[in-house]
Motif scaffolding. Structure first.
Motif, PDB file in Angstrom:
ATOM      1  N   PHE A   1       0.814  -1.222   0.000  1.00  0.00           N
ATOM      2  CA  PHE A   1       0.000   0.000   0.000  1.00  0.00           C
ATOM      3  C   PHE A   1       0.849   1.273   0.000  1.00  0.00           C
ATOM      4  O   PHE A   1       0.389   2.310  -0.461  1.00  0.00           O
ATOM      5  N   ARG A   2       2.084   1.180   0.491  1.00  0.00           N
ATOM      6  CA  ARG A   2       2.940   2.365   0.418  1.00  0.00           C
ATOM      7  C   ARG A   2       3.159   2.778  -1.040  1.00  0.00           C
ATOM      8  O   ARG A   2       3.248   3.963  -1.357  1.00  0.00           O
TER       9      ARG A   2
ATOM     10  N   GLU B   1      -5.035   3.011   6.956  1.00  0.00           N
ATOM     11  CA  GLU B   1      -6.285   3.764   6.974  1.00  0.00           C
ATOM     12  C   GLU B   1      -6.351   4.634   5.726  1.00  0.00           C
ATOM     13  O   GLU B   1      -5.356   5.223   5.309  1.00  0.00           O
ATOM     14  N   VAL B   2      -7.528   4.639   5.126  1.00  0.00           N
ATOM     15  CA  VAL B   2      -7.763   5.395   3.895  1.00  0.00           C
ATOM     16  C   VAL B   2      -8.445   6.702   4.288  1.00  0.00           C
ATOM     17  O   VAL B   2      -9.524   6.684   4.900  1.00  0.00           O
TER      18      VAL B   2
ATOM     19  N   LYS C   1     -15.095   6.012  -5.591  1.00  0.00           N
ATOM     20  CA  LYS C   1     -13.656   6.144  -5.356  1.00  0.00           C
ATOM     21  C   LYS C   1     -12.997   4.768  -5.342  1.00  0.00           C
ATOM     22  O   LYS C   1     -13.610   3.789  -4.920  1.00  0.00           O
ATOM     23  N   LEU C   2     -11.739   4.747  -5.775  1.00  0.00           N
ATOM     24  CA  LEU C   2     -10.943   3.526  -5.735  1.00  0.00           C
ATOM     25  C   LEU C   2      -9.667   3.797  -4.968  1.00  0.00           C
ATOM     26  O   LEU C   2      -8.928   4.716  -5.294  1.00  0.00           O
ATOM     27  N   PHE C   3      -9.389   2.965  -3.953  1.00  0.00           N
ATOM     28  CA  PHE C   3      -8.138   3.034  -3.207  1.00  0.00           C
ATOM     29  C   PHE C   3      -7.310   1.778  -3.509  1.00  0.00           C
ATOM     30  O   PHE C   3      -7.848   0.692  -3.650  1.00  0.00           O
ATOM     31  N   GLY C   4      -5.991   1.962  -3.564  1.00  0.00           N
ATOM     32  CA  GLY C   4      -5.091   0.837  -3.812  1.00  0.00           C
ATOM     33  C   GLY C   4      -4.438   0.921  -5.176  1.00  0.00           C
ATOM     34  O   GLY C   4      -3.859  -0.053  -5.658  1.00  0.00           O
ATOM     35  N   LEU C   5      -4.536   2.095  -5.786  1.00  0.00           N
ATOM     36  CA  LEU C   5      -3.952   2.291  -7.117  1.00  0.00           C
ATOM     37  C   LEU C   5      -2.476   2.685  -6.988  1.00  0.00           C
ATOM     38  O   LEU C   5      -2.074   3.295  -5.990  1.00  0.00           O
ATOM     39  N   PRO C   6      -1.668   2.339  -7.991  1.00  0.00           N
ATOM     40  CA  PRO C   6      -0.248   2.705  -7.950  1.00  0.00           C
ATOM     41  C   PRO C   6      -0.076   4.212  -7.811  1.00  0.00           C
ATOM     42  O   PRO C   6      -0.806   4.978  -8.445  1.00  0.00           O
ATOM     43  N   ASN C   7       0.856   4.632  -6.990  1.00  0.00           N
ATOM     44  CA  ASN C   7       1.061   6.061  -6.737  1.00  0.00           C
ATOM     45  C   ASN C   7       1.426   6.827  -8.007  1.00  0.00           C
ATOM     46  O   ASN C   7       1.153   8.016  -8.107  1.00  0.00           O
TER      47      ASN C   7
END
Length: 351
Positions: free
Chosen positions: A42-43, A303-304, A343-349
């Motif tokens: 996740f980082r 945490e998001v 919304k989508l979390f977990g996408l490449p930075n």
């Protein structure tokens, strides 16, 4: 009397199914290694992206069983379906027909083309993404707020504001059974084996009925206040409940005992979702973050951050990708931009 997700918190049915073990899961020899491995992932994948979905707030998001599509239901009386392409959602279609808010939706457990919506207009509608049409409209007695599809795909259960749960044959679209409850019915769900039916209620209890007989099996005093949402893990080991006491409790499916509690949220827990491998649990409330816990230890994994209360969360059925929707207020400068996003979390930075 039960109340819908937007005003109180029966959550979305973030369906997730057991997917193939992904390469990033190979680091799991113990809980700490899993947490460290996922935190490392996740980082580099901590980006959240917003996608315009509706003209009003989104109450429910859910993934198709193959993870190719995400559906959303909204206060604007429509459902939307997106295709997941690489690291973005591409809107495929908007589904119109309901005369009131779409409070909850879910997909067929094994057919990735069918989903069903529950609305305050006293109907449920089954949609087929191949034809983009409503293939069935089923009239019900009350304003519908909760819906789930049985694991065997044969039955759809829908709960209304008057605490009536109707069981509808998914093939004939006719009602098979109807139960009026004397307590406030919040979220409803079958267990993974399809032989028990669970309800969370306003008295803090989990009511369990045999299925298909619908005979009371057990009532568990789970929380001191309103028990809002329930979710089963894809592996069939646990289920989790979220309550107005701001606690998430994790239950052993076989023993029906509480294994642990997660207490990092401060507001009533509206929505829950287990990851595809059953090892992470996302929970959300009016707190401006989504808590991601490791299931086996209860440890905080991530945490998001959110800017407003969250209505619905759903892990992707094969990847550590979390879809969610919040109570988006109109933007400061452009009132149409903020409302009704998914919304989508977990996408490449770097995406």
């Amino acid at each position: 009397m039960a109340v819908p997700a937007a005003s109180m918190g029966p959550s979305a049915l973030g369906q997730s199914g057991p997917g193939s073990m992904a390469p990033w899961c190979s680091v799991t020899s113990g809980p700490t290694r899993y947490v460290l491995g996922m935190q490392e992932l996740f980082r580099g994948h901590s980006k959240t992206r917003e996608f315009p979905a509706h003209s009003a707030k989104v109450h429910s998001v859910a993934w198709s069983c193959d993870g190719r599509r995400l559906a959303s239901g909204s206060f604007d009386k429509t459902a939307s379906v997106f295709l997941l392409e690489k690291d973005r959602l591409v809107k495929e279609n908007n589904y119109r027909g309901h005369g009131d808010s779409v409070d909850q939706l879910c997909w067929h457990p094994s057919n990735p083309d069918l989903f069903v919506t529950a609305s305050g207009d006293k109907t449920i509608r089954i949609w087929d993404v191949r034809t983009t049409k409503c293939i069935a409209t089923v009239n019900t007695k009350g304003e519908n707020i909760n819906i789930c599809w049985s694991p065997d795909g044969q039955t759809i259960a829908v709960g209304n504001k008057d605490d009536v749960v109707t069981f509808i044959d998914a093939k004939t679209h006719r009602s098979k059974a109807e139960e009026q409850f004397k307590f406030e019915v919040n979220e409803i769900s079958w267990n993974n084996d399809n032989n028990m039916f669970f309800l969370t209620n306003g008295n803090g209890c989990i009511n369990i009925l045999s299925y298909p007989e619908l005979k009371p099996v057990q009532s568990i005093n789970a929380h001191p206040s309103n028990c809002i949402c329930i979710k089963f893990d894809p592996m069939g080991k646990y289920f989790a409940t979220g309550s107005a006491d701001a606690l998430v409790s994790l239950w052993d499916v076989d023993e029906l005992v509480c294994v642990r509690c997660f207490s990092r949220l401060d507001w009533p827990v509206r929505t829950l979702s287990f990851s595809h491998d059953g090892k992470m649990l996302a929970s959300a409330s009016e707190d401006h973050f989504i808590d991601i816990a490791e299931v086996e230890t209860g440890d905080k994994l991530w945490e998001v951050q959110c800017e407003s209360p969250t209505f619905t969360v759903a892990w992707h059925p094969k990847r550590p990708l979390l879809a969610f929707a919040c109570d988006d207020k109109d933007g400061k400068y452009d009132s149409s931009r903020e409302a009704g996003t998914v919304k989508l979390f977990g996408l490449p930075n770097d995406s």
